[in-house]
Write a protein that holds these residues in place. Structure first.
Motif, PDB file in Angstrom:
ATOM      1  N   SER A  29     -35.645 -24.160  32.696  1.00  0.00           N
ATOM      2  CA  SER A  29     -35.663 -22.885  33.412  1.00  0.00           C
ATOM      3  C   SER A  29     -34.414 -22.108  33.050  1.00  0.00           C
ATOM      4  N   SER A  30     -34.431 -20.825  33.351  1.00  0.00           N
ATOM      5  CA  SER A  30     -33.257 -20.001  33.069  1.00  0.00           C
ATOM      6  C   SER A  30     -32.068 -20.453  33.903  1.00  0.00           C
ATOM      7  N   GLU A  31     -32.338 -20.930  35.130  1.00  0.00           N
ATOM      8  CA  GLU A  31     -31.248 -21.403  35.985  1.00  0.00           C
ATOM      9  C   GLU A  31     -30.569 -22.626  35.370  1.00  0.00           C
TER      10      GLU A  31
ATOM     11  N   ALA B 124     -30.551 -23.329  32.209  1.00  0.00           N
ATOM     12  CA  ALA B 124     -29.860 -22.865  31.005  1.00  0.00           C
ATOM     13  C   ALA B 124     -28.492 -22.284  31.354  1.00  0.00           C
TER      14      ALA B 124
ATOM     15  N   THR C 176     -34.546 -25.204  23.255  1.00  0.00           N
ATOM     16  CA  THR C 176     -35.308 -24.274  24.106  1.00  0.00           C
ATOM     17  C   THR C 176     -36.763 -24.698  24.256  1.00  0.00           C
TER      18      THR C 176
ATOM     19  N   LEU D  65     -38.629 -24.246  27.668  1.00  0.00           N
ATOM     20  CA  LEU D  65     -38.708 -22.917  28.299  1.00  0.00           C
ATOM     21  C   LEU D  65     -40.048 -22.309  27.919  1.00  0.00           C
TER      22      LEU D  65
ATOM     23  N   GLY E 102     -41.337 -17.454  27.564  1.00  0.00           N
ATOM     24  CA  GLY E 102     -40.129 -18.257  27.561  1.00  0.00           C
ATOM     25  C   GLY E 102     -39.681 -18.487  26.130  1.00  0.00           C
TER      26      GLY E 102
ATOM     27  N   LEU F  28     -34.167 -11.659  27.480  1.00  0.00           N
ATOM     28  CA  LEU F  28     -33.347 -12.252  28.518  1.00  0.00           C
ATOM     29  C   LEU F  28     -32.457 -13.322  27.906  1.00  0.00           C
TER      30      LEU F  28
ATOM     31  N   VAL G  59     -28.531 -15.670  28.507  1.00  0.00           N
ATOM     32  CA  VAL G  59     -27.444 -16.071  29.402  1.00  0.00           C
ATOM     33  C   VAL G  59     -26.225 -15.200  29.109  1.00  0.00           C
TER      34      VAL G  59
ATOM     35  N   VAL H 151     -28.365 -14.508  34.046  1.00  0.00           N
ATOM     36  CA  VAL H 151     -29.214 -14.059  32.950  1.00  0.00           C
ATOM     37  C   VAL H 151     -29.261 -12.543  32.967  1.00  0.00           C
TER      38      VAL H 151
ATOM     39  N   GLU I  26     -30.909  -9.072  31.318  1.00  0.00           N
ATOM     40  CA  GLU I  26     -32.063  -8.589  30.575  1.00  0.00           C
ATOM     41  C   GLU I  26     -31.632  -7.435  29.672  1.00  0.00           C
TER      42      GLU I  26
ATOM     43  N   VAL J  88     -33.326 -16.943  26.695  1.00  0.00           N
ATOM     44  CA  VAL J  88     -34.216 -17.729  27.549  1.00  0.00           C
ATOM     45  C   VAL J  88     -35.623 -17.149  27.639  1.00  0.00           C
TER      46      VAL J  88
END
Length: 293
Positions: free
Chosen positions: A42-44, A46, A83, A86, A99, A152, A154, A159, A161, A183
């Motif tokens: 997940s982006s969190e 990452a 990745t 994702l 993702g 998107l 990091v 994150v 955009e 991500v």
């Protein structure tokens, strides 16, 4: 620091692989071993991973499906941020969010089923959408930048955009080549019948049918303005040139084939090609591939 021990019990949800082999996870099939590979889902995750790596000054690199990259030989005492987990893929109308680990093939199948066209130029390109954004992947006349709404990545503690206009897209490059962790990518397609999409996919597939078989990175060099890199290399008499067990393809001179080579042999061949083309034409070729770590 013992990287493997440091991450024991930390960021426990991350899929970890010790003694990660670059050769087994890249299309060129060369490279050494990394101490550890970690795969956020997940982006969190990452964000948490990248923050930890930076705070602890742990060297790291990124890897998607492993195309268009040349990993170094030897041991990398660092972390490979993968990745491949994702995989969020969703659509709202003709907008599609992917993702970073979604492959071009999965995107095409997803979009065709929903009657969303515009992505057919990615047919046959071995890439994840994260890697495609970093490299601004595409073919002559059509690149990912043409269908990207935002990317998107990091940035700091979260994150950010990046609207397409902030992505620095150019011929086979973007701002994300500075080392940012992508991500996800938000794309804009258009309504199309699945039969029309299939027809365009087949046309792109046919155009790629002549490309060399064997282990390669794909095209090595970006086409200079007004020229084709492969033709420049061929005109300089470099088809079939080899360094060790790496050689320029006799089918397409912008491909280097691994016949059992090391990464250093491939890198040496790339340097030789650049020097020879520049000396004979005055054109300095720029690599499309990325060197990692």
């Amino acid at each position: 620091m013992d990287i493997k021990k440091y991450f024991e019990g930390k960021l426990a949800s991350l899929h970890a692989e010790s003694d990660f082999s670059f050769a087994r996870h890249t299309t060129i099939g060369t490279g050494g071993i990394a101490a550890l590979a970690l795969s956020p889902a997940s982006s969190e995750e990452a964000v948490a991973l990248v923050k930890t790596l930076k705070r602890q000054c742990i060297p790291y690199c990124h890897l998607g499906v492993g195309a268009n990259v040349l990993p170094a030989d030897g041991y990398f005492d660092g972390v490979v941020v993968r990745t491949n987990r994702l995989l969020l893929l969703e659509a709202e109308g003709t907008e599609v969010f992917c993702g970073a680990g979604v492959t071009s093939g999965c995107l095409l199948a997803f979009a065709k089923k929903r009657g969303i066209g515009g992505f057919e130029f990615l047919t046959g390109i071995p890439s994840s959408l994260g890697g495609a954004a970093v490299m601004n992947a595409g073919v002559k006349g059509k690149h990912l930048s043409d269908v990207t709404l935002s990317v998107l990545a990091v940035e700091g503690d979260g994150v950010y955009e990046f609207p397409a206009k902030e992505c620095g897209f150019s011929e086979k490059t973007s701002v994300f080549q500075s080392g940012m962790t992508v991500v996800g990518v938000r794309l804009k397609g258009h309504p199309a019948a699945p039969s029309e999409i299939e027809e365009r996919e087949n046309a792109y597939r046919a155009k790629r049918a002549h490309l060399p078989k064997g282990r390669s990175m794909g095209c090595v060099f970006v086409n200079p303005e007004g020229h084709f890199a492969g033709k420049l290399i061929e005109d300089c008499g470099l088809k079939g040139l080899s360094v060790g067990k790496a050689f320029v393809s006799s089918e397409h001179a912008n491909f280097i084939i691994n016949g059992g080579a090391t990464s250093e042999e491939i890198a040496a061949l790339i340097r030789h090609i650049k020097t020879a083309v520049f000396e004979r034409t005055g054109i300095l070729l720029r690599e499309e591939i990325r060197y990692i770590p």
